[in-house]
Design a protein around this motif. Structure first.
Motif, PDB file in Angstrom:
ATOM      1  N   HIS A  19       9.674 -38.569 -17.763  1.00  0.00           N
ATOM      2  CA  HIS A  19       9.148 -38.995 -16.456  1.00  0.00           C
ATOM      3  C   HIS A  19       7.709 -39.494 -16.520  1.00  0.00           C
ATOM      4  N   ILE A  20       7.212 -39.685 -17.723  1.00  0.00           N
ATOM      5  CA  ILE A  20       5.815 -40.124 -17.829  1.00  0.00           C
ATOM      6  C   ILE A  20       5.688 -41.601 -17.450  1.00  0.00           C
ATOM      7  N   VAL A  21       4.838 -41.860 -16.482  1.00  0.00           N
ATOM      8  CA  VAL A  21       4.569 -43.232 -16.054  1.00  0.00           C
ATOM      9  C   VAL A  21       3.299 -43.723 -16.738  1.00  0.00           C
ATOM     10  N   ASP A  22       2.347 -42.819 -16.867  1.00  0.00           N
ATOM     11  CA  ASP A  22       1.066 -43.213 -17.442  1.00  0.00           C
ATOM     12  C   ASP A  22       0.369 -41.964 -17.960  1.00  0.00           C
ATOM     13  N   GLU A  23      -0.372 -42.124 -19.038  1.00  0.00           N
ATOM     14  CA  GLU A  23      -1.114 -40.967 -19.514  1.00  0.00           C
ATOM     15  C   GLU A  23      -2.469 -41.367 -20.053  1.00  0.00           C
ATOM     16  N   GLN A  24      -3.408 -40.455 -19.829  1.00  0.00           N
ATOM     17  CA  GLN A  24      -4.766 -40.698 -20.310  1.00  0.00           C
ATOM     18  C   GLN A  24      -5.036 -39.782 -21.483  1.00  0.00           C
ATOM     19  N   ASP A  25      -6.036 -40.132 -22.249  1.00  0.00           N
ATOM     20  CA  ASP A  25      -6.335 -39.349 -23.452  1.00  0.00           C
ATOM     21  C   ASP A  25      -6.734 -37.912 -23.131  1.00  0.00           C
ATOM     22  N   ASP A  26      -7.282 -37.705 -21.932  1.00  0.00           N
ATOM     23  CA  ASP A  26      -7.726 -36.342 -21.604  1.00  0.00           C
ATOM     24  C   ASP A  26      -6.588 -35.446 -21.136  1.00  0.00           C
ATOM     25  N   GLY A  27      -5.355 -35.956 -21.157  1.00  0.00           N
ATOM     26  CA  GLY A  27      -4.211 -35.116 -20.784  1.00  0.00           C
ATOM     27  C   GLY A  27      -3.782 -35.281 -19.338  1.00  0.00           C
ATOM     28  N   THR A  28      -4.447 -36.142 -18.584  1.00  0.00           N
ATOM     29  CA  THR A  28      -3.989 -36.396 -17.213  1.00  0.00           C
ATOM     30  C   THR A  28      -2.815 -37.363 -17.276  1.00  0.00           C
ATOM     31  N   ILE A  29      -1.741 -36.962 -16.638  1.00  0.00           N
ATOM     32  CA  ILE A  29      -0.504 -37.733 -16.751  1.00  0.00           C
ATOM     33  C   ILE A  29       0.044 -38.041 -15.363  1.00  0.00           C
ATOM     34  N   VAL A  30       0.494 -39.255 -15.176  1.00  0.00           N
ATOM     35  CA  VAL A  30       1.178 -39.596 -13.931  1.00  0.00           C
ATOM     36  C   VAL A  30       2.671 -39.491 -14.218  1.00  0.00           C
ATOM     37  N   ILE A  31       3.362 -38.629 -13.470  1.00  0.00           N
ATOM     38  CA  ILE A  31       4.811 -38.533 -13.674  1.00  0.00           C
ATOM     39  C   ILE A  31       5.550 -39.071 -12.446  1.00  0.00           C
ATOM     40  N   TYR A  32       6.731 -39.587 -12.690  1.00  0.00           N
ATOM     41  CA  TYR A  32       7.549 -40.101 -11.600  1.00  0.00           C
ATOM     42  C   TYR A  32       8.315 -38.944 -10.959  1.00  0.00           C
ATOM     43  N   ILE A  33       8.436 -39.009  -9.640  1.00  0.00           N
ATOM     44  CA  ILE A  33       9.154 -37.962  -8.919  1.00  0.00           C
ATOM     45  C   ILE A  33      10.485 -38.524  -8.417  1.00  0.00           C
ATOM     46  N   ASP A  34      11.577 -37.891  -8.851  1.00  0.00           N
ATOM     47  CA  ASP A  34      12.906 -38.394  -8.477  1.00  0.00           C
ATOM     48  C   ASP A  34      13.334 -37.933  -7.088  1.00  0.00           C
ATOM     49  N   ARG A  35      12.966 -36.724  -6.746  1.00  0.00           N
ATOM     50  CA  ARG A  35      13.486 -36.142  -5.498  1.00  0.00           C
ATOM     51  C   ARG A  35      12.357 -35.452  -4.734  1.00  0.00           C
ATOM     52  N   HIS A  36      12.246 -35.791  -3.463  1.00  0.00           N
ATOM     53  CA  HIS A  36      11.197 -35.190  -2.642  1.00  0.00           C
ATOM     54  C   HIS A  36      11.819 -34.574  -1.385  1.00  0.00           C
ATOM     55  N   LEU A  37      11.674 -33.273  -1.264  1.00  0.00           N
ATOM     56  CA  LEU A  37      12.155 -32.563  -0.073  1.00  0.00           C
ATOM     57  C   LEU A  37      10.964 -32.304   0.852  1.00  0.00           C
ATOM     58  N   VAL A  38      11.210 -32.432   2.142  1.00  0.00           N
ATOM     59  CA  VAL A  38      10.104 -32.358   3.093  1.00  0.00           C
ATOM     60  C   VAL A  38      10.472 -31.379   4.209  1.00  0.00           C
ATOM     61  N   HIS A  39       9.532 -30.500   4.588  1.00  0.00           N
ATOM     62  CA  HIS A  39       9.769 -29.666   5.775  1.00  0.00           C
ATOM     63  C   HIS A  39       8.590 -29.719   6.737  1.00  0.00           C
ATOM     64  N   GLU A  40       8.772 -29.095   7.888  1.00  0.00           N
ATOM     65  CA  GLU A  40       7.837 -29.329   8.991  1.00  0.00           C
ATOM     66  C   GLU A  40       6.454 -28.712   8.810  1.00  0.00           C
ATOM     67  N   VAL A  41       6.332 -27.700   7.913  1.00  0.00           N
ATOM     68  CA  VAL A  41       5.063 -26.979   7.850  1.00  0.00           C
ATOM     69  C   VAL A  41       4.021 -27.698   6.998  1.00  0.00           C
ATOM     70  N   THR A  42       4.460 -28.259   5.887  1.00  0.00           N
ATOM     71  CA  THR A  42       3.487 -28.808   4.943  1.00  0.00           C
ATOM     72  C   THR A  42       3.419 -30.332   4.974  1.00  0.00           C
ATOM     73  N   SER A  43       4.104 -30.953   5.942  1.00  0.00           N
ATOM     74  CA  SER A  43       4.117 -32.418   5.935  1.00  0.00           C
ATOM     75  C   SER A  43       3.285 -33.118   7.015  1.00  0.00           C
ATOM     76  N   PRO A  44       2.959 -32.474   8.166  1.00  0.00           N
ATOM     77  CA  PRO A  44       2.328 -33.269   9.228  1.00  0.00           C
ATOM     78  C   PRO A  44       1.028 -33.952   8.792  1.00  0.00           C
ATOM     79  N   GLN A  45       0.195 -33.222   8.077  1.00  0.00           N
ATOM     80  CA  GLN A  45      -1.089 -33.802   7.672  1.00  0.00           C
ATOM     81  C   GLN A  45      -0.878 -34.897   6.620  1.00  0.00           C
ATOM     82  N   ALA A  46       0.207 -34.792   5.854  1.00  0.00           N
ATOM     83  CA  ALA A  46       0.490 -35.815   4.841  1.00  0.00           C
ATOM     84  C   ALA A  46       0.906 -37.119   5.516  1.00  0.00           C
ATOM     85  N   PHE A  47       1.796 -37.012   6.510  1.00  0.00           N
ATOM     86  CA  PHE A  47       2.217 -38.221   7.229  1.00  0.00           C
ATOM     87  C   PHE A  47       1.031 -38.820   7.987  1.00  0.00           C
TER      88      PHE A  47
END
Ligand SMILES: CC(C)[C@H](C(=O)O)[C@@H](O)C(=O)O
Ligand code: SF4
Length: 775
Positions: A19-47
């Protein structure tokens, strides 16, 4: 390549690397997310963040939303809409906000009028949305549940929810590998919940910190998918980032016929199974921590204290401070006994109960209900109990149980048969314990106040909770006649006890030929952001100087940092009123003068210095860092942190500073105790006293330090990697076409262009008249 392992690899290594999309030498990695579940408590501020930045949801076809935490579990026969049905104002606002957001962003949503609604970690697997070898995230710590399928599944905070919605990726670091091998046969009366409680008792609530646990060995292989889910669910209680079980025949059997899984025997199914099987850990793969457990050492296990590691066999007694050598543990034990109203040496089976709760994402699947029903069949709940409740994990579990007549068995025995939701697991809805009430619970957390302020929780398996309900005290299920047939131990674990739920036929088959084009379209659309392309969006953190408040407790969980009643907000601001609420305020609402943040000069603290281990363990609520920030605390110094809390603080321009050198930490704590200011200098990587004398040196992660110092926002940085994300998606579509929205999610893919062109988006489902949804 920092993310890649040379030589033999573990299951986690393989899924992560794929799932690696991109990686930096310092170990920071961008991974792809296949599945995202959303519920009412942790999403309002994100939307809200997305809306403010003019961003869209990148992959509605890979996103599934439901409402679970706040919902009443009362009958829904007369349900019309959430506005009328949810009585409590803040809960209703959160549910309504989610409904507005799923309409605005055209997401698939299982609302209260939909029979597929349920706890987010129950509905994902049930629908086949959770698949092996995928990355699965949710703004919820128990996302680890989905690891039972060989998915890399973990909880994230609200800022990361926004990141995934906008980019379908996450910025992360590679975790370490831990293996928990359970070999041998589980004894009669012992279930997967006992296995995981036993494991957490052994490794402690911080034992898995920084690691992904792979559960393996013959006892795990012999378990059903439901049982494996209960185990992975509670990996987070062992501090781990995620828990995983390698996919096998049991996994495939469970997936067959699920609406969002590839169609059985299709070319895709065969290709998928071959790939899934290839993920088994290589024989000589290396683990950073290796734990071996003999199944025969596990007995029915219950918790006695206020941390999931506080467990004993049901045949044991309540421990006392003298049973621990470590000074911190002695203190923690004393505090737990006081809170739990228990005396050391009391036989566990002598502990009387007030309530029994069978439910939660750990144990509210059909298999759990079947086991509990078998135990209580033809018997009666003990008269001393004020309440015994069964809360199925989803509408489909409920229906299946009713088809099998389980509801009747429970009701005849004196249980309440409720509608699906999180319910008394954390009591964001009206199902709570009153102060001092004691509950046998199949949930996963026994923190102070978890099921209601002053409530006392004992964790256990469904079989044990059912036995406790009959006896009215904590009880050993093995003392009840006929219990053996109820429990699918490893020797007789059925392959798949739950027939796939009856669900509506998926929409027309995917037109896989045009996936590539549509992927392009959806990506093109998703980055047409009104937001400035600049990545500078966070307040900068360079030096931070002020009074530091000292704390000593170990395992300060995020429920303690901010309890559930303050999670019912759709804003980030104003949360300091809930900070350490149970400790800061007396029952009458007055300030508790004994609590450090209520005493001068600490009432103006800008830094927290905690000498106890594992600060911020437990839930993924970003409300914890928000509350600290709102109080004025921007830096927390501790010997170790819960993983999700640690991540969440960075996303808010805060610094969680890990100081493992006890002498240095004590020097800092001494300054704090003396009421003198300290300075945290992120540029120089030093902690200094008020006169500038260096108390400790530290090494911050390079990339995170860079982002904090320059006030860089992760989403902006990730969106600059657009080309790499697109390339990854094209490859994913070619190699794993089953991951692009299938079944009823297909319409998002097919309809992407059409829907996006609409001037005023109506709803994502105006046309779907046949679907059992509210709109
Ligand atoms: C509300 C949510 C953030 C939380 C979690 O992350 O675990 C909840 O599900 C819990 O169990 O405490
Ligand atoms: S742990 Fe409890 S509150 Fe959290 S998701 Fe599971 S059931 Fe819901």
């Amino acid at each position: 390549m920092p993310g890649a392992v040379k030589g033999p690899r573990t299951l986690y290594d393989k899924v992560f690397e794929d799932h690696i999309v991109d990686e930096q030498d310092d170990g920071t990695i961008v991974i792809y997310i296949d599945r995202h579940l959303v519920h009412e408590v942790t999403s309002p501020q994100a939307f809200e963040g997305l809306k403010n930045a003019g961003r869209k949801v990148r992959r509605p076809d890979c996103t599934l939303a439901t409402t679970d935490h706040n919902v009443p579990t009362t009958p829904r026969k007369n349900f019309k809409n959430v506005s009328q049905f949810v009585e409590e104002d803040d809960s209703r606002l959160q549910c309504e906000t989610l409904e507005q957001n799923v309409k605005d962003f055209k997401l698939t949503y299982f609302g209260l009028g939909d029979k597929r609604q349920g706890i987010v970690h129950i509905i994902g697997p049930e629908q086949g949305f959770t698949l092996p070898a995928t990355t699965v995230v949710c703004g919820d710590s128990h996302t680890s549940t989905h690891g039972a399928f060989g998915a890399l599944a973990f909880g994230i905070g609200t800022s990361e929810v926004e990141h995934v919605l906008a980019t379908q990726t996450l910025m992360t670091q590679k975790s370490k590998n831990m293996r928990v091998q359970v070999n041998g046969d589980l004894a009669d009366g012992v279930s997967s919940k006992d296995v995981i409680l036993h494991v957490i008792g052994q490794i402690g609530t911080a034992g898995g910190t920084g690691h992904v646990i792979e559960f393996c060995g013959s006892a795990i292989r012999g378990l059903s998918m439901e049982a494996r889910m209960s185990i992975c669910n509670m990996s987070i209680e062992g501090g781990a980032r995620a828990g995983m079980v390698a996919p096998d025949e049991t996994t495939f059997e469970y997936l067959k016929g699920r609406p969002l899984a590839p169609k059985v025997d299709s070319a895709e199914w065969k290709k998928a199974c071959k790939y899934w099987l290839s993920l088994q850990s290589d024989e000589d793969a290396r683990y950073d921590i290796d734990v071996q457990i003999d199944a025969k050492d596990i007995v029915p296990t219950v918790s006695w204290g206020t941390s999931p590691q506080d467990v004993v066999p049901i045949t044991g007694v309540v421990p006392g401070p003298d049973d621990f050598e470590d000074a911190d543990k002695k203190k923690a034990c004393k505090r737990s006994l006081e809170y739990m109203g228990l005396t050391a040496g009391t036989k566990m089976t002598d502990i009387e109960l007030d309530k029994v709760f069978i439910g939660s994402c750990t144990n509210a699947r059909i298999e759990d209900l079947r086991i509990a029903a078998h135990i209580v069949k033809g018997k009666k709940v003990a008269p001393n109990l004020k309440r015994a409740m069964i809360v199925p994990g989803s509408g489909l579990v409920k229906r299946q149980a009713e088809d099998e007549g389980l509801n009747q068995i429970f009701e005849d025995a004196g249980f309440e048969w409720r509608e699906a939701g999180c319910s008394m697991c954390l009591g964001m809805n009206p199902d709570i314990l009153s102060p001092g009430e004691r509950c046998a619970s199949t949930s996963n957390r026994n923190f102070e106040g978890r099921q209601g302020a002053g409530g006392r929780t004992h964790l256990m398996s469904p079989a044990m909770a059912a036995a406790a309900a009959l006896v009215g005290k904590l009880a050993d299920v093995r003392n009840l006649s006929g219990y053996e047939q109820a429990l699918p131990s490893s020797k007789k674990a059925p392959k798949d006890v739950a027939p796939p739920p009856q669900v509506d036929e998926p929409d027309s088959d995917a037109d896989l030929d045009n996936i590539l084009d549509l992927a392009e379209d959806s990506q093109g659309n998703s980055v047409k952001s009104k937001a400035p392309s600049s990545t500078a969006g966070m307040p900068k953190f360079t030096q931070w100087k002020g009074i530091a408040a000292p704390m000593e407790q170990t395992n300060i969980d995020t429920d303690a940092i901010i309890p559930k009643q303050f999670l019912k907000t759709i804003k980030r601001a104003g949360l300091s009123k809930g900070l350490f609420h149970a400790a800061r305020f007396n029952q009458d609402g007055s300030l508790n003068k004994d609590f450090v943040l209520n005493q001068a000069p600490y009432d103006k603290a800008k830094i927290l210095v905690c000498t106890g281990r594992n600060f911020g363990c437990g839930s993924s609520r970003e409300h914890a860092p928000w509350a600290l920030l709102d109080f004025g605390i921007k830096c927390i110094i501790a010997p170790s942190f819960g993983d999700i809390f640690f991540n969440n603080t960075f996303k808010n321009g805060m610094l969680p500073l890990q100081i493992t050198d006890t002498a240095a930490l004590n020097k800092i704590a001494d300054e704090a105790k003396a009421g003198r200011e300290i300075e945290v200098d992120l540029e120089a990587q030093q902690v200094k006293d008020a006169k500038g004398v260096v108390l400790a040196e530290f090494q911050a992660e390079t990339f995170r330090r860079h982002c904090l110092i320059n006030g860089l926002d992760d989403i902006g940085i990730t969106l600059e990697k657009e080309e790499k994300i697109k390339r990854f998606e094209r490859k994913r579509t070619e190699e794993m076409p089953w991951l692009d929205g299938s079944g009823y999610l297909t319409r998002h893919r097919q309809g992407a262009v059409k829907v996006d062109a609409a001037a005023v988006p109506k709803t994502n489902r105006g046309e779907e008249k046949t679907e059992p949804l509210e709109w």
